[in-house]
Enzyme design. Sequence first.
Site, PDB file in Angstrom:
ATOM      1  N   CYS A   1       0.775  -1.099   0.159  1.00  0.00           N
ATOM      2  CA  CYS A   1       0.022  -0.033   0.005  1.00  0.00           C
ATOM      3  C   CYS A   1       0.936   1.239   0.212  1.00  0.00           C
ATOM      4  O   CYS A   1       1.504   1.759   0.927  1.00  0.00           O
ATOM      5  CB  CYS A   1      -1.028   0.146   1.069  1.00  0.00           C
TER       6      CYS A   1
ATOM      7  N   GLU B   1      -3.748   0.786  -6.177  1.00  0.00           N
ATOM      8  CA  GLU B   1      -2.695  -0.317  -6.425  1.00  0.00           C
ATOM      9  C   GLU B   1      -2.687  -0.517  -8.089  1.00  0.00           C
ATOM     10  O   GLU B   1      -3.485  -0.032  -8.880  1.00  0.00           O
ATOM     11  CB  GLU B   1      -3.402  -1.667  -5.998  1.00  0.00           C
TER      12      GLU B   1
END
Length: 232
Positions: free
Chosen positions: A8, A116
């Site tokens: 992340c 992402e």
Amino acid sequence: MPYTGHMCGRYALFTRKAQLLDQLPLRVRDADDDAGQPRYNVAPGTEVLAVRRASDDDENTAITLDRLWWGYHPHWAGDSAPTPINAKAEKVATSKYYAGAFARQRCLIPADGWYEWLATEHGKQPHFICRQDRSPVWLAGIWSARPDGTPGLAIITHDARGVATEVHSRMPLALDERCLTEWLDPHMTDRESVRQLIRPLPAELLSHWPVSREVNRVGNDRATLIEPINPA
């Protein structure tokens, strides 16, 4: 010091400060007068908003919304120690590097969604992942004082769930809002207690879509970054 762990590594936060505080089932002392600036490309190695107890041993210690450095390097670690931006949920309670912070220095990082990158035949395509209703999410984190005395944090990650698995195998640990109070409870230090009381955000609430590769450049920070596109 290089940052390690990029499961992340970028997120957005543009919900106004007052709305964030209204959503928390906690009494928060607003310690940051400049907490409301929208950011659409929050990157490691910058100051980010987090909710925490500044003291780890008193339930009466005020809960604050303030800025922490995104990069975890506890003060007791040597100069050559890593500065991760993420901590794996599978190891955060048992790893010597994280266990103390997990037991007593947990925090919440507000976000409107995170990015992402999906591997495609045309290269990595960024996606924005968020709640279907566009409400903010609360990411689980740990923090510790850095060698210079300022606090730094890491965002906890775990196996991706729901539609997030279509983009990446990992995702940040977004918490169900019903357990935010327990996450910041200074008396809940045992791993098993945390496991029993803490629940992730239901996977069916998540959504995602492809966005512009302009998000790849940290210097780009504007609302259009989260708009859906038709990828090449």
